[in-house]
Motif scaffolding. Structure first.
Motif, mmCIF file in Angstrom:
data_model
loop_
_atom_site.group_PDB
_atom_site.id
_atom_site.type_symbol
_atom_site.label_atom_id
_atom_site.label_comp_id
_atom_site.label_asym_id
_atom_site.label_seq_id
_atom_site.Cartn_x
_atom_site.Cartn_y
_atom_site.Cartn_z
ATOM 1 N N PHE A 58 2.091 -10.445 -1.186
ATOM 2 C CA PHE A 58 2.045 -9.374 -0.205
ATOM 3 C C PHE A 58 1.235 -8.234 -0.794
ATOM 4 O O PHE A 58 1.223 -8.032 -2.008
ATOM 5 C CB PHE A 58 3.455 -8.850 0.106
ATOM 6 N N THR A 59 0.595 -7.479 0.069
ATOM 7 C CA THR A 59 -0.059 -6.255 -0.383
ATOM 8 C C THR A 59 0.668 -5.080 0.258
ATOM 9 O O THR A 59 1.178 -5.174 1.371
ATOM 10 C CB THR A 59 -1.546 -6.230 0.011
ATOM 11 N N THR A 60 0.708 -3.994 -0.479
ATOM 12 C CA THR A 60 1.383 -2.803 0.027
ATOM 13 C C THR A 60 0.807 -1.580 -0.657
ATOM 14 O O THR A 60 0.080 -1.691 -1.651
ATOM 15 C CB THR A 60 2.906 -2.891 -0.209
ATOM 16 N N ASN A 61 1.142 -0.442 -0.131
ATOM 17 C CA ASN A 61 0.737 0.814 -0.745
ATOM 18 C C ASN A 61 1.684 1.115 -1.898
ATOM 19 O O ASN A 61 2.902 0.978 -1.768
ATOM 20 C CB ASN A 61 0.779 1.940 0.300
ATOM 21 N N GLY A 62 1.138 1.514 -3.018
ATOM 22 C CA GLY A 62 1.934 1.807 -4.203
ATOM 23 C C GLY A 62 2.944 2.919 -4.000
ATOM 24 O O GLY A 62 3.870 3.073 -4.792
ATOM 25 N N ASP A 121 -9.123 -1.205 -7.026
ATOM 26 C CA ASP A 121 -8.635 -0.809 -8.350
ATOM 27 C C ASP A 121 -7.763 0.450 -8.338
ATOM 28 O O ASP A 121 -7.400 0.956 -9.395
ATOM 29 C CB ASP A 121 -9.818 -0.623 -9.309
ATOM 30 N N SER A 122 -7.415 0.914 -7.148
ATOM 31 C CA SER A 122 -6.612 2.141 -7.059
ATOM 32 C C SER A 122 -5.120 1.836 -7.189
ATOM 33 O O SER A 122 -4.680 0.699 -7.034
ATOM 34 C CB SER A 122 -6.869 2.839 -5.723
ATOM 35 N N ASP A 123 -4.336 2.887 -7.445
ATOM 36 C CA ASP A 123 -2.879 2.768 -7.498
ATOM 37 C C ASP A 123 -2.273 2.581 -6.111
ATOM 38 O O ASP A 123 -1.110 2.203 -5.986
ATOM 39 C CB ASP A 123 -2.260 4.006 -8.147
ATOM 40 N N GLU A 124 -3.071 2.865 -5.097
ATOM 41 C CA GLU A 124 -2.597 2.675 -3.722
ATOM 42 C C GLU A 124 -2.397 1.191 -3.426
ATOM 43 O O GLU A 124 -1.468 0.821 -2.711
ATOM 44 C CB GLU A 124 -3.627 3.194 -2.718
ATOM 45 N N TYR A 125 -3.288 0.364 -3.920
ATOM 46 C CA TYR A 125 -3.290 -1.074 -3.637
ATOM 47 C C TYR A 125 -2.401 -1.801 -4.637
ATOM 48 O O TYR A 125 -2.677 -1.832 -5.827
ATOM 49 C CB TYR A 125 -4.724 -1.602 -3.701
ATOM 50 N N VAL A 126 -1.317 -2.376 -4.128
ATOM 51 C CA VAL A 126 -0.378 -3.116 -4.962
ATOM 52 C C VAL A 126 -0.223 -4.518 -4.394
ATOM 53 O O VAL A 126 -0.107 -4.703 -3.179
ATOM 54 C CB VAL A 126 0.999 -2.414 -5.007
ATOM 55 N N VAL A 127 -0.228 -5.498 -5.279
ATOM 56 C CA VAL A 127 0.027 -6.884 -4.895
ATOM 57 C C VAL A 127 1.406 -7.256 -5.413
ATOM 58 O O VAL A 127 1.741 -7.006 -6.569
ATOM 59 C CB VAL A 127 -1.044 -7.836 -5.475
#
Length: 148
Positions: A58-62, A121-127
């Motif tokens: 899943f992807t989500t905002n950090g 590569d940002s902290d916003e993008y979390v897998v």
């Protein structure tokens, strides 16, 4: 896991992910189903090695609420359904944050800058990786369940 349940997982556009909030209640939200072959054909090779064990990403905002929930309790469930066929698949397991840069880049899709302004590569993008340990499915008035 049977072929019919795997097909549902690979065809459903949306998956419902439930985590546990700080008060012990389930918190459910609709998520992109990255295992959907039609929507994410570039990810098919990633999931080929997980045919018998339905690992999900899943992807989500950090900074999303679910990140705080996961820090306290990594237990989660994922639910896929096709109401027209009376078919549902529920997976239970634990979520973990993926730190692997190569995997994060592999999962990234063009256009996701809309969701993650800072990019791949940002902290916003979390897998998040979801490794199920239990499956329960329902198909045309019959229930099936097993440990994975």
């Amino acid at each position: 896991m049977n072929i019919r349940d795997l097909a549902l997982i690979e065809e459903t556009p949306t998956v419902y992910l439930s985590t546990i909030d700080s008060k012990g209640f389930p918190s459910t939200r609709a998520m992109l189903n990255l295992r959907n072959k039609a929507q994410y054909p570039s990810l098919i090779p990633l999931f080929m090695s997980h045919k018998d064990r339905p690992v999900l990403y899943f992807t989500t905002n950090g900074f999303a609420r679910k990140m705080c929930e996961l820090a306290e309790n990594p237990k989660a469930s994922a639910y896929f359904c096709d109401p027209a066929r009376w078919h549902g698949v529920m997976l239970q397991g634990e979520l973990e944050v993926v730190a692997d840069t190569v995997l994060r880049h592999t999962i990234w899709q063009n256009g996701w800058e809309t969701y993650y302004k800072g990019g791949v590569d940002s902290d916003e993008y979390v897998v998040l990786r979801f490794e199920p340990s239990y499956i329960s499915s329902y198909y045309q008035f019959q229930r099936f369940e097993s440990k994975i």
